[in-house]
Design an enzyme around this catalytic site. Structure first.
Site, PDB file in Angstrom:
ATOM      1  CD  GLU A 126      -2.812  -1.170   0.739  1.00  0.00           C
ATOM      2  OE1 GLU A 126      -3.553   0.229  -0.231  1.00  0.00           O
ATOM      3  OE2 GLU A 126      -3.610  -1.341  -1.022  1.00  0.00           O
ATOM      4  CD  GLU A 151      -5.956   8.576  -2.520  1.00  0.00           C
ATOM      5  OE1 GLU A 151      -5.433   8.523  -3.968  1.00  0.00           O
ATOM      6  OE2 GLU A 151      -6.018   9.113  -1.837  1.00  0.00           O
ATOM      7  CG  ASN A 205     -13.565   4.410   6.119  1.00  0.00           C
ATOM      8  OD1 ASN A 205     -14.267   3.791   6.079  1.00  0.00           O
ATOM      9  ND2 ASN A 205     -13.162   4.608   4.264  1.00  0.00           N
TER      10      ASN A 205
END
Length: 298
Positions: A151, A160, A198
């Site tokens: 990831e 990200e 989240n």
């Protein structure tokens, strides 16, 4: 970055310990330990400044890491840490991955992702890599870290990389909205936590206000690791079980891939990505000196 629709909350179990009574002729410092062992009972809603030691309802002791208005020590693990009466140190985590092994796994890691940050986060989910046989414990640790490596490019990326995605992670249908800004809930941390719901769910479970302070995930290593462990231990994502259940229940590494990004990678959707995760898992089980087991693919 896949959209991970995560459910919220888990019951957290944290361990502590009691010391033997101190004799009248005890060495210097024993009086302090005795005082800690006779700490007052924790009371919900009472203000506790950092450093406070309390006795929880199960007889175990906790120390406030941060000022808090009486949050539950078993749930709000950012505010509290397990406390051992013997010397007043936090209870040990007993992690199966040594610092030297961690460095071998991530030789080019970003300095943000510290081993000490990972160790500090373990108290939030003490069953992680600490359930079943020694082989299972090592397999779970390797599986978690292999997916983390995939990831983050080997623990290189904290956030990200595709900034064009940032404004997309605000689900305005949620009643609490996006108080930190519509572009504030992009992927962060070892499993790239994303979306406002989240951050809300992870924050509620960990006792940290991540909805209003999502930047904590990229600024505090322990918080970053805790969000990854929250996902691993409590969320099944597009799969049918959590990563923790997959490894401790003998279902195999392939099910951990499915729980993290199965909707985009499994069932032939992206075999190269699946193989990349498997290769990293095999490498890490080798470093930990354990067999990878079966059912590696999804």
């Amino acid at each position: 970055m896949s959209r991970r629709l995560l459910a919220s909350l888990t019951t957290l179990l944290v361990c502590g310990g009691l010391a033997a009574p101190v004799a009248a002729s005890a060495a210097p410092g024993s009086a302090a330990r005795t005082a800690a062992c006779s700490a007052p009972n924790w009371t919900a809603g009472q203000w506790y400044p950092a450093g406070s030691v309390v006795r929880y309802t199960d007889g175990r002791y906790y120390r406030a890491e941060h000022d808090n208005p009486g949050y539950d020590p078993v749930i709000s693990t950012w505010y509290w840490e397990p406390y051992s009466c013997e010397g007043g140190d936090p209870a040990p985590s007993g992690f199966v991955v040594s610092e030297a092994q961690f460095e071998r796994m991530f030789p080019n890691r970003n300095s943000f992702y510290t081993y000490s940050g990972l160790k500090a986060a373990l108290s939030a989910y003490p069953g992680f890599a600490n359930t079943g046989s020694d082989t299972v414990k090592r397999q779970e640790a390797a599986a978690f870290l292999a997916n983390v490596a995939h990831e983050t490019g080997g623990l290189v990326h904290i956030v990200e990389q595709n900034t064009a995605n940032y404004p997309h992670y605000c689900d305005t249908s949620q009643p609490y909205g996006c108080p930190a800004g519509h572009d504030a809930y992009y992927g962060r941390g070892p499993i790239q936590l994303s979306w406002n719901f989240n951050y809300k769910a992870a924050g509620d479970a960990l006792g940290i206000d991540l909805l209003n302070n999502p930047f904590l995930v990229q600024n505090d290593a322990a918080v970053a690791w805790k969000t990854a462990l929250w996902y691993w231990n409590t969320q099944s994502g597009p799969g049918s079980m959590t990563g923790h259940t997959a490894m401790t229940g003998g279902h195999g590494f392939g099910q951990t891939i499915r729980s993290i990004n199965g909707s985009l990678e499994c069932d032939g959707r992206n075999p190269a990505q699946v193989q990349s995760r498997i290769d990293k898992y095999r490498q890490f089980t080798g470093i930990l000196g354990t067999d990878p087991g079966g059912n590696l693919s999804c």
